[in-house]
Design an enzyme around this catalytic site. Structure first.
Site: not given
Length: 290
Positions: A26, A75, A161-162, A175, A179
């Site tokens: 993405i 990083d 986000s998700s 995860y 988010k």
């Protein structure tokens, strides 16, 4: 009188964009979208294994869109890594015409570490690693970029986000939690950085990336439970063969990376200047924006 054949200026011509996690997936699609609109792009990535992909993408964007695209391995969970990104921008991109120094017009937080495990399998080590990359990284990089943001509200910050955080997908204890933090930080930064940039986030659903391909079958099966309720999930005849096979196995399609990038591009446009602190649906309707 302007000639009808005169070239139309691209909306991001000469702007500087930093896109994390952009050597592939993405992030790479977002870099392509912004470059196509004239932005110079800093391709930020983490590992030596992505060196070749980042270099190839930079060459592609520079050649195809006549922009400056620069890879930078660093990083973002360390101040040193974030400082490397800023110093690379200073040395590689032209100074802003009015200020004579670096201006970062667009910052995209795309880098993330996916983690899908049942609750009982989550470890302390997993927690610190996932939260460090997905939450601490965006905090530190935004801190580093803040002094270089525009002062006229023209800047754009977009975080990924998700949808898993919104609908509560199984196996996403870590995860999904990170988010949720991204969404909270989006609202906070929208107020703190109001004179510099709009700050928004999107919540993609599953997308045809390496991250999705490598996800365990149990996680994919949990996601598949939502396909009957997701308006844009049916596979179409023009979909890629890989997507058709996915549809046969799980009952629905996922997003293409360029579809997610298009939504990010929309938020970064000048026309989106009156939207900030928002979470925009980017998941085919698995979750509707409120």
């Amino acid at each position: 009188m302007v000639s009808p054949n005169a070239p139309v200026p691209r909306v991001h011509e000469g702007k500087v964009a930093i896109v994390t996690g952009s050597a592939r997936s993405i992030g790479a699609a977002i870099a392509r979208n912004l470059a196509s609109k004239g932005a110079n792009v800093l391709i930020s990535y983490l590992t030596e294994g992505s060196d070749a992909a980042a270099k190839a993408l930079a060459e592609e964007l520079s050649t195809t869109h006549n922009v400056k695209a620069v890879p930078c391995r660093g990083d973002i969970t360390t101040k040193e890594g974030c400082e490397k990104i800023i110093s690379t921008c200073k040395s590689e991109f032209p100074a802003h015409a009015k200020t004579g120094t670096l201006q970062v017009d667009i910052l995209i937080h795309s880098a993330a570490l996916f983690h899908a495990m049942p609750l009982e399998a989550v470890t302390v080590e997993d927690f610190h690693k996932v939260y460090s990359i997905n939450v601490l990284g965006p905090i530190l990089l935004t801190q580093a970029v803040k002094p270089y943001l525009p002062t006229d509200r023209s800047g754009r910050i977009v975080s990924l986000s998700s949808v898993g955080s919104k609908v509560g997908l199984a196996y996403l204890t870590l995860y999904g939690g990170t988010k949720g933090a991204i969404e909270a930080m989006t609202r906070t930064w929208a107020r703190e950085l109001a004179e510099n940039a709009t700050v928004n986030s999107i919540n993609p659903g599953s997308t045809m990336t390496e991250m999705f391909a490598n996800a365990p079958d149990a996680a994919k099966e949990a996601i598949a439970l939502f396909y009957p309720l997701t308006p844009l999930s049916p596979v179409r005849e023009w979909d890629a063969d890989e997507m058709k096979e996915l549809g046969k196995k799980y009952g629905g399609r996922v997003a293409y990376p360029e579809e997610i990038a298009g939504i990010v591009g929309m938020i970064c446009s000048p026309e989106s200047s009156w939207m900030t602190g928002s979470l925009v649906s980017a998941n085919g309707g698995q979750w509707f924006s409120g």
